[in-house]
Design an enzyme around this catalytic site. Structure first.
Site, short mmCIF file in Angstrom:
data_model
loop_
_atom_site.label_atom_id
_atom_site.label_comp_id
_atom_site.label_asym_id
_atom_site.label_seq_id
_atom_site.Cartn_x
_atom_site.Cartn_y
_atom_site.Cartn_z
N LYS A 189 0.83 -1.21 0.00
CA LYS A 189 0.00 0.00 0.00
C LYS A 189 0.86 1.25 0.00
CE LYS A 189 1.03 1.27 4.36
NZ LYS A 189 1.78 2.48 4.69
N VAL A 221 10.97 -4.66 2.85
CA VAL A 221 10.82 -4.88 4.30
C VAL A 221 11.08 -3.56 5.03
CG1 VAL A 221 11.70 -6.17 6.29
CG2 VAL A 221 11.52 -7.29 4.05
N ALA A 222 10.21 -3.26 6.00
CA ALA A 222 10.31 -2.03 6.79
C ALA A 222 10.40 -0.80 5.89
CB ALA A 222 11.51 -2.08 7.76
N GLY A 223 9.60 -0.81 4.82
CA GLY A 223 9.64 0.26 3.83
C GLY A 223 8.46 1.21 3.89
N MET A 230 5.41 0.18 3.34
CA MET A 230 4.44 -0.31 2.35
C MET A 230 3.63 -1.49 2.90
SD MET A 230 6.32 0.17 -1.28
CE MET A 230 4.81 0.57 -2.15
N GLY A 276 4.40 -4.51 4.24
CA GLY A 276 4.70 -5.87 3.78
C GLY A 276 4.38 -6.94 4.82
N GLY A 277 4.74 -6.71 6.07
CA GLY A 277 4.45 -7.69 7.12
C GLY A 277 2.95 -7.84 7.29
N SER A 278 2.24 -6.72 7.25
CA SER A 278 0.77 -6.75 7.37
C SER A 278 0.18 -7.52 6.20
CB SER A 278 0.21 -5.32 7.34
OG SER A 278 0.80 -4.55 8.35
N ALA A 279 0.74 -7.32 5.01
CA ALA A 279 0.24 -8.03 3.83
C ALA A 279 0.39 -9.54 4.02
CB ALA A 279 1.02 -7.57 2.59
N ASP A 287 -2.63 -2.03 9.88
CA ASP A 287 -2.66 -2.06 8.42
C ASP A 287 -3.17 -3.37 7.85
OD1 ASP A 287 -1.69 0.45 7.88
OD2 ASP A 287 0.36 -0.19 7.49
C1 LIG Z 1 2.34 4.09 9.46
C2 LIG Z 1 1.38 3.11 8.82
C3 LIG Z 1 0.50 3.92 7.85
O1 LIG Z 1 -0.37 3.09 7.13
O2 LIG Z 1 1.97 2.06 8.09
P1 LIG Z 1 3.53 1.76 7.65
O3 LIG Z 1 3.92 2.92 6.81
O4 LIG Z 1 4.35 1.61 8.87
O5 LIG Z 1 3.48 0.50 6.83
C4 LIG Z 1 0.50 2.42 9.88
O6 LIG Z 1 -0.18 3.36 10.66
C5 LIG Z 1 1.26 1.47 10.76
O7 LIG Z 1 0.50 0.31 10.84
P2 LIG Z 1 1.13 -1.08 11.37
O8 LIG Z 1 2.48 -1.26 10.80
O9 LIG Z 1 0.09 -2.13 11.13
O10 LIG Z 1 1.28 -0.73 12.87
P3 LIG Z 1 0.94 -1.56 14.20
O11 LIG Z 1 1.62 -2.88 14.13
O12 LIG Z 1 -0.54 -1.52 14.47
O13 LIG Z 1 1.68 -0.66 15.28
C6 LIG Z 1 3.07 -0.60 15.37
C7 LIG Z 1 3.43 0.63 16.17
O14 LIG Z 1 3.24 1.82 15.36
C8 LIG Z 1 2.73 2.89 16.12
N1 LIG Z 1 1.39 3.25 15.61
C9 LIG Z 1 0.78 2.49 14.67
C10 LIG Z 1 -0.47 2.86 14.18
C11 LIG Z 1 -1.07 4.03 14.72
N2 LIG Z 1 -2.28 4.43 14.31
N3 LIG Z 1 -0.45 4.76 15.66
C12 LIG Z 1 0.79 4.40 16.10
O15 LIG Z 1 1.37 5.09 16.95
C13 LIG Z 1 2.67 2.39 17.55
O16 LIG Z 1 3.91 2.73 18.15
C14 LIG Z 1 2.56 0.89 17.40
O17 LIG Z 1 3.05 0.18 18.52
N1 LIG Z 2 6.20 -11.29 7.22
C1 LIG Z 2 6.97 -10.22 7.43
N2 LIG Z 2 7.44 -9.52 6.38
C2 LIG Z 2 8.20 -8.42 6.58
N3 LIG Z 2 8.57 -7.97 7.80
C3 LIG Z 2 8.13 -8.61 8.86
C4 LIG Z 2 7.31 -9.76 8.72
N4 LIG Z 2 7.02 -10.19 9.96
C5 LIG Z 2 7.62 -9.35 10.82
N5 LIG Z 2 8.33 -8.40 10.18
C6 LIG Z 2 9.10 -7.31 10.82
O1 LIG Z 2 8.23 -6.18 10.82
C7 LIG Z 2 8.94 -4.96 10.65
C8 LIG Z 2 8.15 -4.04 9.71
O2 LIG Z 2 8.17 -4.58 8.43
P1 LIG Z 2 7.14 -4.20 7.27
O3 LIG Z 2 5.77 -4.61 7.61
O4 LIG Z 2 7.73 -4.74 6.02
O5 LIG Z 2 7.29 -2.63 7.20
P2 LIG Z 2 6.38 -1.36 7.46
O6 LIG Z 2 5.79 -1.48 8.86
O7 LIG Z 2 7.33 -0.21 7.34
O8 LIG Z 2 5.35 -1.32 6.41
C9 LIG Z 2 10.32 -5.34 10.12
O9 LIG Z 2 11.26 -4.89 11.04
C10 LIG Z 2 10.32 -6.86 10.02
O10 LIG Z 2 11.48 -7.42 10.60
#
Ligand SMILES: C[C@@](CO)(OP(=O)(O)O)[C@H](O)COP(=O)(O)OP(=O)(O)OC[C@H]1O[C@@H](n2ccc(N)nc2=O)[C@H](O)[C@@H]1O
Ligand SMILES: Nc1ncnc2c1ncn2[C@@H]1O[C@H](COP(=O)(O)OP(=O)(O)O)[C@@H](O)[C@H]1O
Length: 318
Positions: free
Chosen positions: A13, A102-104, A106, A108-111, A143
């Protein structure tokens, strides 16, 4: 008879709009966000196995945990618990093929977690509906529900409450992948810190962006892209400023940090322009790899039977 392995393809995403509120007592931040699923995907295969476990291949596989902290494995355990199986011995193996950085930023882990839920729902014949799967998904991460749903959606709460959004036509993106990831909690923490120190700009209302999506005009949409986490990502990774500038200089309409970063997404006028921008950006030396992608695309779906039809996404390597 041993059930046939199930493969699910699931998209990355981009957040087109990400408004971050103040931290809540539970540590999460209230969000208003617009997600768009784009054509960069992971594939997750689940199969019945005596030796449970995970193997990971592809993009950034080395930095993905293969133990209990893998989010897709957490999905296996949660669903095993819900279906009265032993979560310690769920009797399945997961094979994850990563195309999402990974950790980008986008998701990926949620997907992968969303894909594991959908695949197991079929493998174990649980017959859970989309709503039930989305409830379970939200327990795994903010996510995860969106990865099940795909398309374009407005997310509220901590990002897990979704309403589909009309997006006319297809939008063309160039995606710039950074050399190292950024951890989501660190980026939210940095935004809180910046907000205590000064008053970084906040994104405006979401409605004009929703209108631009409905119009299908990328030029209108480009003016409205916004992400409150961008200032925090740039503060932690100052080189992103250069990447964002380089994409626009290469001909993109606008560039934005995707979610918590460090991946940058550039909106282009059309498919040809995206290929030109990608080629130029990859020559600029500001990122590790450049891809072109389109959105919106569907959420997690079973592809075990249509692997032969799989399109090869165009790639440009820096
Ligand atoms: C920022 C966003 C934008 O879509 O995604 P990424 O860019 O990382 O993929 C999301 O809010 C990330 O969602 P996700 O990666 O599922 O986060 P979660 O596992 O629920 O939370 C991980 C940590 O991120 C912070 N968190 C997450 C979501 C939110 N609304 N508020 C937060 O403060 C919190 O510190 C939480 O402990
Ligand atoms: N199936 C998975 N794929 C990618 N990363 C994962 C997965 N499970 C756990 N992780 C961990 O989750 C963290 C966030 O990864 P990712 O979901 O790819 O990034 P983001 O939260 O930035 O979208 C990484 O540090 C990674 O080590």
């Amino acid at each position: 008879m041993v059930p046939t392995p199930i493969t699910v393809r699931v998209p990355a995403k981009v957040n087109l709009h990400l408004a971050v509120g103040d931290p809540r007592p539970d540590g999460y931040h209230e969000l208003i966000t617009v997600f768009q699923a784009v054509s960069m995907t992971d594939e997750v295969t689940v199969l019945v196995a005596d030796e449970p476990g995970i193997d990971v291949h592809g993009e950034g596989a080395d930095s993905v945990p293969t133990g209990p902290s893998n989010l897709a494995w957490k999905a296996v355990r949660l669903l095993a618990e819900r279906s009265e199986r032993d979560p310690e011995e769920p009797g399945v193996r997961l094979s994850i093929s990563k195309g999402i950085p990974v950790a980008g930023g986008m998701a990926g882990g949620s997907a992968d977690a969303a894909a594991a839920l959908l695949a197991l729902n079929h493998l174990w014949r649980l017959e859970l509906g989309r709503d039930e799967l989305c409830d379970i998904a939200a327990q795994l991460g903010s996510d995860v529900p969106f990865a099940l749903q795909g398309g374009t959606a407005l997310g509220t709460g901590r990002g897990e409450r979704l309403v589909p959004v009309l997006a006319r036509h297809t939008f063309h993106w160039v995606i710039a992948l950074d050399r190292r990831g950024l951890e989501t909690p660190t980026v939210f923490g940095e935004l809180d810190r910046l907000r205590e120190e000064s008053k970084p700009n906040r994104v405006g209302e979401v409605e004009p962006l929703l209108e631009a999506l409905a119009s299908g005009d990328p030029r209108q949409l480009a003016l409205l892209l916004g992400n409150d986490l961008q200032a925090a990502a740039v503060s932690l990774r100052p080189g992103l400023r250069r990447t964002l500038r380089a994409g626009v200089q290469a001909g993109a309409l606008a560039g934005i940090v995707s979610g918590s970063g460090p991946t940058c997404a550039f909106l282009c006028t059309d498919a040809d322009s995206a290929v030109r921008v990608a080629a130029e950006l990859s020559g600029a030396g500001v990122c590790r790899t450049v891809r072109v992608a389109q959105g919106p695309v569907p959420g997690a779906r079973i592809v075990s039977d249509d692997r032969a039809d799989r399109p090869t996404p165009p790639q440009v390597h820096a």
